[in-house]
Design a protein around this motif. Structure first.
Motif, mmCIF file in Angstrom:
data_model
loop_
_atom_site.group_PDB
_atom_site.id
_atom_site.type_symbol
_atom_site.label_atom_id
_atom_site.label_comp_id
_atom_site.label_asym_id
_atom_site.label_seq_id
_atom_site.Cartn_x
_atom_site.Cartn_y
_atom_site.Cartn_z
ATOM 1 N N SER A 191 42.835 61.560 -8.668
ATOM 2 C CA SER A 191 44.173 62.078 -8.979
ATOM 3 C C SER A 191 44.153 63.597 -8.816
ATOM 4 N N ASN A 204 54.289 66.196 -14.231
ATOM 5 C CA ASN A 204 54.561 65.111 -13.291
ATOM 6 C C ASN A 204 54.786 65.618 -11.872
ATOM 7 N N TRP A 209 49.146 63.121 -9.776
ATOM 8 C CA TRP A 209 49.346 62.177 -8.675
ATOM 9 C C TRP A 209 48.097 61.306 -8.555
ATOM 10 N N VAL A 210 48.276 60.025 -8.610
ATOM 11 C CA VAL A 210 47.169 59.086 -8.480
ATOM 12 C C VAL A 210 47.210 58.486 -7.090
ATOM 13 N N GLY A 212 46.634 55.892 -4.167
ATOM 14 C CA GLY A 212 46.566 54.445 -4.008
ATOM 15 C C GLY A 212 45.774 54.053 -2.782
ATOM 16 N N PRO A 217 49.347 59.144 -1.914
ATOM 17 C CA PRO A 217 49.685 59.564 -3.283
ATOM 18 C C PRO A 217 50.719 58.653 -3.923
ATOM 19 N N ASN A 218 50.429 58.256 -5.165
ATOM 20 C CA ASN A 218 51.320 57.442 -5.992
ATOM 21 C C ASN A 218 51.704 56.125 -5.344
ATOM 22 N N PRO A 220 51.540 52.182 -4.868
ATOM 23 C CA PRO A 220 51.198 51.129 -5.836
ATOM 24 C C PRO A 220 49.881 50.462 -5.478
#
Length: 442
Positions: A191, A204, A209-210, A212, A217-218, A220
């Motif tokens: 992240s 935020n 930002w995680v 995937g 980034p972000n 799912p």
């Protein structure tokens, strides 16, 4: 890369309950100790004596029990983690996880995934420039074009000093900020974070930002748990393969000048003196993984080749000695004075217990006679050639002219080496299987 809900460490079943019972016992002991006029002080000498006796009585088995328990607990702690895949299962030959430390496992797993990802990119970096390079300049100030940069290790010489500084800053930025491993996330789940001074700012928009699948980034994560586990296992397996591949590319590039370089290009190899010797056969060619021939010493090479041939010949006899008694045995007595018949001698390792002491003396004396007086002089300095002829029949008085055709002779000598190597492996396998099961075919 896709995330996972798999925990970084799975505690072995039974350990928390055991700890709880121990804590309960300790609490009860404290309560007894605190009671006025309780039995604690009165029973102290007797208790110490009992403890000492128990320690002395169980000391011989305690260490062994602790070792087995610790090993079992460690395997159970990690055997369900990602990356535990067939055919090896949980494989830790260096014992890094033997202490069962969850924090160390988490750290090493993060490092493994990171190195695997870097190595996968590095492998692509070796392959892609063979087919495509960017147009234009790599460095306009230095006048270096992308087309001027070689492939592999030679490209490092083309990078300007400022370019190295840029690399260091870019890697540091990715490691500390853009692709940060949050300790609260599973290994490899990266992240972003925003840091002012030494303080991480939660935001935020600027951080959190995680990443995937494929680093989007972000994006799912994969919803299906089984599919996600399969993809994460594939990433770890591919990363492990890439780490091995990139090291191989480095070595081959450094020795031949190219990651796909021909062995013939390594002209400075000390092993070139032996690449045309007997025993250098397909598919491995000259194979010396331990580097025993790296010194280039002809004396050492001939000594080791003679030992290899001798051990191979003995093991071919030993393999036959394991097989023949399964079908036929010599009649009569092995030792009339001890009343031991050949039929009384079992097969394999158990036969050693039937040999009388005088028999062992005879075996040692016979082996010494053969070693020191019969096969003690090499013909023309050729390792293993004692002038005994084909199959050694000159040793029993039969003449053998040998093979006149050089190619036929080379083929036969290669066959002897190959069969001897196979027999050495076969004999060791028979010893292990016999020792563990009671029979070489057990």
């Amino acid at each position: 890369v896709a995330g996972s809900s798999t925990p970084a460490f799975a505690s072995p079943a039974g350990v928390p309950q055991q700890a709880a019972s121990l804590r309960g016992a300790a609490a009860a002991a404290d309560a007894t100790r605190a009671a006025p006029g309780g039995i604690y002080e009165a029973a102290l000498p007797l208790g110490l004596a009992g403890i000492g006796a128990a320690v002395l009585a169980r000391r011989s088995t305690k260490n062994a029990t602790r070792s087995v328990l610790a090993s079992s607990v460690t395997v159970k702690a990690f055997e369900n983690e990602l990356g535990v895949q067939p055919p090896t299962g949980f494989w830790d030959p260096a014992g890094f996880c033997s202490d069962g430390d969850a924090n160390e496992f988490y750290r090493r797993r993060c490092v493994e995934i990171k190195h695997g990802r870097v190595s996968m990119l590095a492998c692509l970096g070796y392959i892609v420039p063979e087919y495509f390079k960017f147009p234009g300049y790599l460095s306009q100030t230095s006048g270096i074009k992308f087309a001027d940069v070689g492939t592999g290790l030679s490209a490092l010489l083309k990078v300007p000093a400022v370019g190295w500084i840029q690399w260091v800053f870019f890697c540091g930025y990715m490691e500390l900020f853009a692709c940060y491993q949050d300790p609260e996330l599973i290994p490899g789940k990266l992240s972003s974070r925003f840091v002012v001074g030494l303080t991480t700012i939660k935001s935020n928009n600027l951080s959190g930002w995680v990443f995937g699948p494929f680093g989007v980034p972000n994006a799912p994560s994969i919803a299906d748990p089984e599919l996600r586990k399969k993809k994460l296992n594939a990433e770890i397996a591919n990363g492990r393969l890439a780490m091995m591949a990139i090291i191989g590319m480095f070595f081959q590039d450094g020795l031949t000048g190219s990651a796909w370089g021909d062995w013939a290009l390594y002209t400075d190899s000390p092993l070139r003196a032996y690449e045309n010797e007997a025993g250098v056969q397909a598919p491995v060619g000259f194979w010396d993984p331990l580097g025993l021939s790296a010194s280039g010493s002809n004396f050492d090479y001939k000594r080791r080749r003679e030992v290899e041939l001798k051990h191979g010949r003995v093991c071919m006899f030993a393999t036959i000695g394991y097989i023949v008694p399964e079908y036929t045995r010599l009649p009569g007595a092995l030792s009339p004075s001890y009343g031991v018949q050949f039929a009384d001698v079992p097969n394999g390792l158990s036969a050693l217990s039937k040999v009388p002491a005088l028999g062992w003396c005879q075996i040692v004396a016979f082996a010494g006679l053969i070693e020191l007086n019969v096969y003690n002089e090499q013909i023309n300095g050729e390792p293993g050639n004692y002038g005994a002829g084909f199959l050694g029949i000159r040793s029993i008085g039969l003449m053998s002219p040998g093979f006149k055709d050089p190619e036929t002779r080379k083929k036969k000598l290669n066959a002897e080496l190959a069969n001897g190597r196979l027999a050495m492996m076969a004999t060791i396998g028979m010893f292990f299987q016999d020792g563990l099961t009671g029979s070489a075919w057990g």
